[in-house]
Design a protein around this motif. Structure first.
Motif, PDB file in Angstrom:
ATOM      1  N   HIS A  45      14.478  13.272  50.566  1.00 36.38           N
ATOM      2  CA  HIS A  45      13.681  12.909  51.750  1.00 36.38           C
ATOM      3  C   HIS A  45      12.959  14.084  52.392  1.00 36.38           C
ATOM      4  O   HIS A  45      12.366  13.908  53.456  1.00 36.38           O
ATOM      5  N   ARG A  46      12.971  15.264  51.770  1.00 33.83           N
ATOM      6  CA  ARG A  46      12.206  16.396  52.303  1.00 33.83           C
ATOM      7  C   ARG A  46      10.844  16.438  51.614  1.00 33.83           C
ATOM      8  O   ARG A  46      10.757  16.597  50.404  1.00 33.83           O
ATOM      9  N   ALA A  47       9.791  16.305  52.389  1.00 34.11           N
ATOM     10  CA  ALA A  47       8.437  16.313  51.835  1.00 34.11           C
ATOM     11  C   ALA A  47       8.023  17.721  51.434  1.00 34.11           C
ATOM     12  O   ALA A  47       8.417  18.710  52.051  1.00 34.11           O
ATOM     13  N   THR A  48       7.210  17.811  50.392  1.00 39.59           N
ATOM     14  CA  THR A  48       6.633  19.082  49.993  1.00 39.59           C
ATOM     15  C   THR A  48       5.310  18.829  49.297  1.00 39.59           C
ATOM     16  O   THR A  48       4.942  17.680  49.023  1.00 39.59           O
ATOM     17  N   HIS A 104      -6.307  28.393  37.793  1.00 35.99           N
ATOM     18  CA  HIS A 104      -7.207  27.542  38.561  1.00 35.99           C
ATOM     19  C   HIS A 104      -6.521  26.208  38.870  1.00 35.99           C
ATOM     20  O   HIS A 104      -5.749  25.686  38.056  1.00 35.99           O
ATOM     21  N   ILE A 105      -6.817  25.656  40.039  1.00 35.10           N
ATOM     22  CA  ILE A 105      -6.144  24.439  40.492  1.00 35.10           C
ATOM     23  C   ILE A 105      -6.653  23.219  39.731  1.00 35.10           C
ATOM     24  O   ILE A 105      -7.859  22.957  39.706  1.00 35.10           O
ATOM     25  N   GLU A 106      -5.729  22.466  39.130  1.00 37.40           N
ATOM     26  CA  GLU A 106      -6.086  21.255  38.410  1.00 37.40           C
ATOM     27  C   GLU A 106      -5.617  19.988  39.112  1.00 37.40           C
ATOM     28  O   GLU A 106      -6.299  18.969  39.082  1.00 37.40           O
ATOM     29  N   HIS A 107      -4.435  20.031  39.734  1.00 39.87           N
ATOM     30  CA  HIS A 107      -3.892  18.849  40.411  1.00 39.87           C
ATOM     31  C   HIS A 107      -3.165  19.284  41.676  1.00 39.87           C
ATOM     32  O   HIS A 107      -2.606  20.387  41.738  1.00 39.87           O
ATOM     33  N   ALA A 108      -3.189  18.416  42.668  1.00 36.25           N
ATOM     34  CA  ALA A 108      -2.420  18.607  43.899  1.00 36.25           C
ATOM     35  C   ALA A 108      -1.544  17.384  44.103  1.00 36.25           C
ATOM     36  O   ALA A 108      -2.038  16.252  44.067  1.00 36.25           O
ATOM     37  N   LEU A 109      -0.234  17.608  44.280  1.00 31.04           N
ATOM     38  CA  LEU A 109       0.732  16.523  44.444  1.00 31.04           C
ATOM     39  C   LEU A 109       1.372  16.617  45.823  1.00 31.04           C
ATOM     40  O   LEU A 109       1.777  17.695  46.258  1.00 31.04           O
ATOM     41  N   TYR A 110       1.479  15.466  46.474  1.00 32.42           N
ATOM     42  CA  TYR A 110       2.143  15.358  47.769  1.00 32.42           C
ATOM     43  C   TYR A 110       3.382  14.507  47.520  1.00 32.42           C
ATOM     44  O   TYR A 110       3.273  13.299  47.312  1.00 32.42           O
ATOM     45  N   LEU A 111       4.552  15.141  47.512  1.00 27.64           N
ATOM     46  CA  LEU A 111       5.709  14.467  46.929  1.00 27.64           C
ATOM     47  C   LEU A 111       6.935  14.485  47.821  1.00 27.64           C
ATOM     48  O   LEU A 111       7.046  15.253  48.775  1.00 27.64           O
ATOM     49  N   VAL A 112       7.875  13.604  47.461  1.00 25.13           N
ATOM     50  CA  VAL A 112       9.176  13.515  48.111  1.00 25.13           C
ATOM     51  C   VAL A 112      10.134  12.911  47.101  1.00 25.13           C
ATOM     52  O   VAL A 112       9.727  12.103  46.247  1.00 25.13           O
ATOM     53  N   ASP A 172      13.563  10.638  46.729  1.00 21.19           N
ATOM     54  CA  ASP A 172      14.392   9.720  47.530  1.00 21.19           C
ATOM     55  C   ASP A 172      15.859   9.738  47.112  1.00 21.19           C
ATOM     56  O   ASP A 172      16.656   8.919  47.574  1.00 21.19           O
ATOM     57  N   GLY A 173      16.234  10.683  46.257  1.00 20.62           N
ATOM     58  CA  GLY A 173      17.600  10.767  45.757  1.00 20.62           C
ATOM     59  C   GLY A 173      17.743  10.243  44.344  1.00 20.62           C
ATOM     60  O   GLY A 173      18.698  10.585  43.644  1.00 20.62           O
ATOM     61  N   GLU A 174      16.799   9.425  43.923  1.00 22.38           N
ATOM     62  CA  GLU A 174      16.808   8.873  42.563  1.00 22.38           C
ATOM     63  C   GLU A 174      15.476   9.061  41.848  1.00 22.38           C
ATOM     64  O   GLU A 174      15.436   9.143  40.624  1.00 22.38           O
ATOM     65  N   THR A 175      14.389   9.121  42.629  1.00 27.86           N
ATOM     66  CA  THR A 175      13.040   9.165  42.068  1.00 27.86           C
ATOM     67  C   THR A 175      12.172  10.093  42.892  1.00 27.86           C
ATOM     68  O   THR A 175      12.276  10.124  44.125  1.00 27.86           O
ATOM     69  N   VAL A 176      11.326  10.867  42.211  1.00 25.28           N
ATOM     70  CA  VAL A 176      10.297  11.645  42.890  1.00 25.28           C
ATOM     71  C   VAL A 176       9.052  10.773  43.013  1.00 25.28           C
ATOM     72  O   VAL A 176       8.558  10.217  42.027  1.00 25.28           O
ATOM     73  N   TRP A 177       8.570  10.635  44.246  1.00 27.15           N
ATOM     74  CA  TRP A 177       7.344   9.901  44.530  1.00 27.15           C
ATOM     75  C   TRP A 177       6.255  10.907  44.882  1.00 27.15           C
ATOM     76  O   TRP A 177       6.477  11.806  45.688  1.00 27.15           O
ATOM     77  N   ALA A 178       5.075  10.739  44.301  1.00 30.67           N
ATOM     78  CA  ALA A 178       3.964  11.639  44.605  1.00 30.67           C
ATOM     79  C   ALA A 178       2.684  10.834  44.730  1.00 30.67           C
ATOM     80  O   ALA A 178       2.439   9.912  43.948  1.00 30.67           O
ATOM     81  N   HIS A 179       1.872  11.183  45.726  1.00 25.07           N
ATOM     82  CA  HIS A 179       0.519  10.621  45.733  1.00 25.07           C
ATOM     83  C   HIS A 179      -0.476  11.738  45.461  1.00 25.07           C
ATOM     84  O   HIS A 179      -0.253  12.909  45.813  1.00 25.07           O
ATOM     85  N   VAL A 180      -1.552  11.362  44.788  1.00 26.53           N
ATOM     86  CA  VAL A 180      -2.531  12.323  44.295  1.00 26.53           C
ATOM     87  C   VAL A 180      -3.927  11.789  44.573  1.00 26.53           C
ATOM     88  O   VAL A 180      -4.099  10.636  44.988  1.00 26.53           O
ATOM     89  N   GLU A 181      -4.924  12.617  44.326  1.00 28.07           N
ATOM     90  CA  GLU A 181      -6.301  12.204  44.587  1.00 28.07           C
ATOM     91  C   GLU A 181      -6.686  10.984  43.740  1.00 28.07           C
ATOM     92  O   GLU A 181      -6.219  10.831  42.603  1.00 28.07           O
ATOM     93  N   PRO A 182      -7.507  10.100  44.303  1.00 29.10           N
ATOM     94  CA  PRO A 182      -7.914   8.902  43.562  1.00 29.10           C
ATOM     95  C   PRO A 182      -8.498   9.247  42.200  1.00 29.10           C
ATOM     96  O   PRO A 182      -9.340  10.139  42.075  1.00 29.10           O
ATOM     97  N   VAL A 236       9.327   7.692  52.034  1.00 23.99           N
ATOM     98  CA  VAL A 236       8.524   8.233  53.127  1.00 23.99           C
ATOM     99  C   VAL A 236       8.438   9.751  53.002  1.00 23.99           C
ATOM    100  O   VAL A 236       9.440  10.422  52.759  1.00 23.99           O
ATOM    101  N   ARG A 237       7.227  10.287  53.182  1.00 25.99           N
ATOM    102  CA  ARG A 237       7.017  11.731  53.312  1.00 25.99           C
ATOM    103  C   ARG A 237       6.819  12.044  54.786  1.00 25.99           C
ATOM    104  O   ARG A 237       5.819  11.663  55.389  1.00 25.99           O
ATOM    105  N   GLU A 238       7.741  12.782  55.368  1.00 21.78           N
ATOM    106  CA  GLU A 238       7.667  13.168  56.780  1.00 21.78           C
ATOM    107  C   GLU A 238       7.106  14.583  56.854  1.00 21.78           C
ATOM    108  O   GLU A 238       7.717  15.528  56.357  1.00 21.78           O
ATOM    109  N   THR A 239       5.924  14.741  57.476  1.00 24.10           N
ATOM    110  CA  THR A 239       5.264  16.038  57.566  1.00 24.10           C
ATOM    111  C   THR A 239       4.876  16.315  59.019  1.00 24.10           C
ATOM    112  O   THR A 239       4.926  15.412  59.864  1.00 24.10           O
ATOM    113  N   PRO A 240       4.462  17.537  59.341  1.00 24.77           N
ATOM    114  CA  PRO A 240       4.009  17.813  60.709  1.00 24.77           C
ATOM    115  C   PRO A 240       2.793  16.997  61.115  1.00 24.77           C
ATOM    116  O   PRO A 240       2.510  16.852  62.308  1.00 24.77           O
ATOM    117  N   TYR A 241       2.071  16.452  60.131  1.00 24.74           N
ATOM    118  CA  TYR A 241       0.847  15.701  60.416  1.00 24.74           C
ATOM    119  C   TYR A 241       1.079  14.193  60.465  1.00 24.74           C
ATOM    120  O   TYR A 241       0.157  13.433  60.753  1.00 24.74           O
TER     121      TYR A 241
END
Length: 321
Positions: free
Chosen positions: A75-78, A88-96, A98-108, A155-160
Motif C-alpha cells: 500500500h505504499r505508492a511509488t 534515456h527514459i522509455e516508460h514511467a510507472l505509477y505503482l503500488v 497490495d500485498g499480492e499484486t503490483v498495480w501500475a498505471h502508465v501513459e495511454p 489505491v495509490r496514496e500520494t501527496p497529490y
C-alpha cells in the motif's frame, strides 16, 4: 475506448494522447478550484493498467526499474522508470503493491510496449504480467478528498491525492457518489503548477531522469542492476545533464497559449535569437494565469527573460543548473 463519463452534462472530449476521456465539463476554472479544495474526481480511465503478480514480483521488478522496490511495503505508492541502455527514459510507472499484486498505471497506449519488455525479461522468475486496461479504470481523487474508496480497490496514496484502480464496470456508479467531475485540463494545470513531469510531454527520445527532477522520486541512487544505471551514476557523480526543466509564468495578455514544442529564446536576443529550449506543456491556471513547463539548455541563466514564440515568459527554477 471511450469513457462512459463522456455522456455527463457538459463533457467535452480530450484530444491527442488523452482521447477517450473529458478535457473539461464546461467550466475549467471551477473544476480546477474544486480539485485544489479537495473535492471532485478526475476520470483517467484512458490510462494503461498493468499488473504483476507472483511471489517474486518485487525482487524481479527491482532488477528492471529505477526505483528500489524489493522491500516495498504493501500500500505504499511509488514511481519508477524504465530506461534504455543509454539511460534515456522509455516508460514511467505509477505503482503500488497490495500485498499480492503490483498495480501500475502508465501513459495511454504505452502498456503494450511495456508488457512486451517485461515479458522478454521474465526468464525463470515466477511472475505473471497482465494488461488490465480493459477491465480497470484509473480514477484520481485530489488531496484532501473525503470521497469513499470502495472496499478491495487498490489505491495509490500520494501527496497529490489518491489514484484508484476501479473496476471499469463500476465507473459510472462511482462517479455519481464521488462529487463533481473535473476534466483533464484541470488535472494538467495542477500538474504543471506542481512541477510534475509527464512521459511524452516533458520527455523526448533523449531525455534522462536528471533533466526533469526525477532523481529521488522515481530513481533510487543507492541501487544498481537496471538498464541505463551507468548513465544515471555517471551524470550524478561526474557531470550535469545537458538540459533542465523550468516552470514558466507566461504573459497573461496573450489570447493563445504557446503549444507544446514552441521554441524558447532569450528575450534580449530578439525575434531572430537562437533556440535555447522549448515548451513541453502549457496551461491556464485558476490563480497563476497562463503557465507552462519547458526544457531549456543547462547554461541558460536562471534569471534570463525568455520568449515562448511571441509570448514573454519568466522562469522559475525546477531543476538546478
Amino acid at each position: 475506448m471511450k469513457s462512459p463519463l463522456l455522456t455527463l452534462p457538459g463533457a467535452v472530449p480530450a484530444e491527442g494522447v488523452d482521447e477517450g476521456v473529458a478535457a473539461h465539463y464546461g467550466d475549467l476554472f471551477r473544476e480546477q478550484r474544486a480539485l485544489a479544495e479537495g473535492t471532485g474526481f478526475v476520470d483517467l480511465s484512458h490510462r494503461g493498467v498493468v499488473t504483476v503478480s507472483g511471489p517474486q514480483r518485487l525482487s524481479w521488478l527491482h532488477l528492471l526499474l529505477t526505483q528500489h522496490v524489493s522491500d516495498l511495503p504493501p500500500h505504499r505508492a511509488t514511481e519508477a522508470l524504465v530506461l534504455s541502455a543509454n539511460g534515456h527514459i522509455e516508460h514511467a510507472l505509477y505503482l503500488v503493491d497490495d500485498g499480492e499484486t503490483v498495480w501500475a498505471h502508465v501513459e495511454p497506449g504505452t502498456q503494450e510496449a511495456l508488457i512486451a519488455y517485461l515479458e522478454s525479461m521474465k526468464f525463470f522468475y515466477r511472475v505473471e504480467v497482465a494488461d488490465r486496461t480493459a477491465d480497470f479504470a484509473v480514477v484520481h481523487l485530489p488531496a484532501g478528498s473525503i470521497a469513499e474508496v470502495p472496499e478491495g480497490v487498490a489505491v495509490r496514496e500520494t501527496p497529490y491525492g489518491r489514484d484508484l484502480f476501479l473496476p471499469g464496470a463500476d465507473l459510472e456508479s462511482y462517479a455519481q457518489k464521488a462529487g463533481p467531475p473535473a476534466g483533464l485540463l484541470a488535472h494538467e494545470a495542477l500538474r504543471v503548477e506542481q512541477h510534475r513531469p509527464r512521459l511524452g510531454f516533458e520527455t523526448d527520445h533523449r531525455t534522462i531522469p536528471h533533466e526533469l527532477g526525477w532523481i529521488g522520486g522515481a530513481v533510487h541512487l543507492q541501487k544498481g542492476c537496471y538498464r541505463g544505471q551507468e548513465t544515471v551514476a555517471r551524470v550524478q557523480n561526474l557531470g550535469k545533464p545537458p538540459r533542465r526543466m523550468v516552470f514558466l509564468h507566461l504573459d497573461g495578455s496573450e489570447v493563445h497559449l504557446p503549444p507544446a514544442g514552441t521554441d524558447l529564446r532569450l528575450a534580449d536576443d530578439g525575434p531572430d535569437g537562437r533556440r535555447i529550449g522549448f515548451v513541453t506543456t502549457s496551461a491556464r491556471h485558476h490563480e497563476l494565469g497562463p503557465v507552462a513547463l519547458a526544457l531549456v539548455k543547462r547554461n541558460v541563466p536562471v534569471d534570463a527573460r525568455l520568449m515562448a514564440g511571441d509570448t514573454a515568459a519568466a522562469q522559475e527554477t525546477v531543476v538546478e543548473s
